[in-house]
Design an enzyme around this catalytic site. Structure first.
Site, mmCIF file in Angstrom:
data_model
loop_
_atom_site.group_PDB
_atom_site.id
_atom_site.type_symbol
_atom_site.label_atom_id
_atom_site.label_comp_id
_atom_site.label_asym_id
_atom_site.label_seq_id
_atom_site.Cartn_x
_atom_site.Cartn_y
_atom_site.Cartn_z
ATOM 1 N N GLU A 142 7.032 6.100 0.545
ATOM 2 C CA GLU A 142 7.907 6.491 1.311
ATOM 3 C C GLU A 142 8.872 5.350 0.863
ATOM 4 O O GLU A 142 10.503 5.779 0.729
ATOM 5 C CB GLU A 142 7.742 6.470 2.580
ATOM 6 N N ASN A 196 -0.761 6.895 6.213
ATOM 7 C CA ASN A 196 0.570 7.436 5.857
ATOM 8 C C ASN A 196 0.762 6.694 4.384
ATOM 9 O O ASN A 196 0.566 5.490 4.227
ATOM 10 C CB ASN A 196 1.545 6.586 6.855
ATOM 11 N N LYS A 213 -4.492 8.673 11.421
ATOM 12 C CA LYS A 213 -3.253 8.780 10.331
ATOM 13 C C LYS A 213 -3.486 7.831 9.108
ATOM 14 O O LYS A 213 -4.075 6.785 9.097
ATOM 15 C CB LYS A 213 -1.901 8.299 10.993
ATOM 16 N N HIS A 255 11.923 25.914 -6.417
ATOM 17 C CA HIS A 255 12.126 25.938 -5.161
ATOM 18 C C HIS A 255 11.102 25.578 -4.039
ATOM 19 O O HIS A 255 10.942 26.067 -3.083
ATOM 20 C CB HIS A 255 12.677 27.607 -4.596
#
Ligand code: ARG
Length: 479
Positions: free
Chosen positions: A309, A304, A302, A175
């Site tokens: 992704e 990323n 940043k 979970h």
């Protein structure tokens, strides 16, 4: 010559003449015709099959020669012509013509320019229906080998990292909540197993795809006494198709491939989801190599994980490609229908996704750095060894449900004290059960917890090494 006797070239000339024929008049007719020509063309997709198409034609010509349909002289002209065409395509000199519809007619028409009359005999007994089905199966078979090799490559990166971290602690999750301690190597080897099933599904798909349709003609077979079995062997198929109607209509092999790639896509997506979570500042478990990340145009700090992704996002395409092909096929009567031309779009798009994703993933796993310190620290949160204490009580004779309840109370007590259970002292613990002795204090340390999970497939460093060794044997048997 009547229309049915015309060659592909002559027919195209007619189509073309309609486009430009002044008596067909106005601009409107003209542009509609041109539009239809490009609407029906599949060249942009199927020129990727030129190699398979050429090999198929070479071996088919050989079969025609052996069946005495064409002469040895015809055969050698065809062979020479096809070789030249292959070179022209590979050097970028070949002139593709959209109005010739597809890769098959482009190559055949070029061959006619090179080998004249001999080339006009190549299509004897053959239809584009058995031709395209043969080409596509060859593409699928070759791709299965490519993807399988790339999967092995990713698995190789995984095994190397897992070996390095086979005893490094990491919190395991269910979970997405802290659950029980595991080793980082163990978690990585779970990825290995997922990919292993993909590998085996591909091998399985290959078995059924390896059936040669050539010789089925348009749908009813051919009358030229070709030795189909020998032809199949030369094209590296395991066997020949049993039923010519089925052979030209069947795209199950593509459906299986796309289904296999979709499941692979699910795996790649889940793996990348973890890479993304782990590389966030809150988790800070791994650092992905800069070459696979991008910055932000506004936020200077940043970094990323874009490749991950897009691997997660791109897997959606593999699923929609599978759905696309299922829907494309589901209502079609036997045998060939032109709708089936659309299959290549789905297939090539999924192949592009899987091949480039696997190539990149192998490098990302190899290059990522692992923050073992942070993972270890997180094993001191969330009473992560509470189950260990319950197991301890079970071994001392308590029923598991009772032990579970008792440890639950200890956890609640620790929470109130803002402590972890292993920070409680023996006296506090004994208040909950007399069975708890000094040795329990040691057992609830995460390092100790993992060592005790020594079941086959479990997280003890010994078992993780066992998994790694099995994996190494598997990988080397594939070479
Ligand atoms: N371009 C077609 C395809 O990919 C080749 C087969 C065409 N056959 C036909 N009878 N029109 O499906």
């Amino acid at each position: 010559t009547p229309v049915f006797k015309k060659t592909g070239n002559q027919l195209m000339a007619i189509k073309k003449s309609k486009i430009t024929n002044p008596s067909w008049g106005g601009r409107f007719e003209d542009s509609v015709n041109k539009l239809a020509v490009s609407y029906t063309s599949s060249l942009d997709q199927d020129k990727r099959m030129y190699q398979e198409d050429i090999v198929g034609s070479m071996k088919y010509a050989q079969a025609l020669k052996e069946a005495r349909v064409i002469t040895a002289n015809d055969y050698s002209k065809i062979l020479k012509g096809l070789k030249t065409i292959q070179r022209e395509i590979e050097s970028g000199k070949f002139e593709w013509k959209e109005q010739l519809e597809d890769v098959h007619m482009n190559i055949e028409s070029a061959l006619q320019r090179k080998a004249g009359n001999a080339a006009k005999k190549l299509h004897t007994g053959r239809s584009r229906n058995d031709q395209v089905s043969t080409d596509l199966r060859l593409v699928v078979l070759k791709s299965i080998d490519e993807i399988s090799n790339l999967i092995s490559k990713v698995q190789g990166s995984i095994v190397a990292k897992a070996k390095k971290h086979h005893s490094d602690l990491m919190p395991g999750f269910t979970h997405l909540q802290l659950a029980q301690p595991v080793t980082f190597g163990h978690h990585l080897m779970a990825w290995y197993e997922m990919l292993n099933r993909d590998f085996s599904r591909l091998q399985d798909t290959k078995k059924r795809a390896s059936s040669m349709p050539l010789g089925s003609g348009a749908l009813s077979g051919n009358r030229y006494k070709l030795d189909r079995k020998l032809l199949a062997k030369r094209l590296s198929f395991d066997r020949i198709s049993n039923n010519s109607i089925d052979a030209v209509s069947d795209r199950d092999f593509s459906l299986e491939l796309l289904s296999t790639i979709s499941i692979l896509g699910v795996h790649l997506s889940r793996i990348n989801e973890e890479l993304i979570i782990w590389s966030s500042s809150q988790f800070n478990y791994i650092d992905l190599p800069e070459e696979f990340c991008t910055g932000s145009s506004i936020m200077p700090q940043k970094k990323n994980p874009d490749v991950s992704e897009l691997m997660r996002g791109g897997s959606a395409r593999t699923m929609s490609n599978l759905m696309g092909l299922l829907v494309l096929m589901k209502g079609l009567p036997l045998a060939y229908n032109r709708d089936m031309q659309e299959d290549k779009r789905f297939i090539f798009d999924s192949l592009d996704y899987s091949n480039s994703s696997l190539e990149l993933l192998a490098l990302m796993i190899k290059g990522m750095s692992v923050n073992t310190k942070k993972m270890k620290q997180d094993c001191e949160l969330g009473h992560i060894t509470a189950t260990e204490l319950a197991d301890y009580l079970v071994l001392k004779g308590l029923a598991f449900r009772k032990a579970h309840e008792l440890v639950g109370k200890i956890v609640a007590h620790a929470d109130k004290q803002k402590k972890q259970i292993f920070e409680l002292n023996l006296k506090e613990l004994k208040k909950y059960s007399k069975l708890i002795e000094k040795d329990a204090m040691n057992l609830i340390k995460p390092e100790e917890a993992i060592r005790n999970k020594d079941s086959i497939g479990g997280t003890s460093p010994k078992q993780v090494l066992r998994q790694i060794n099995k994996a190494k044997r598997e990988l080397s048997s594939r070479r």
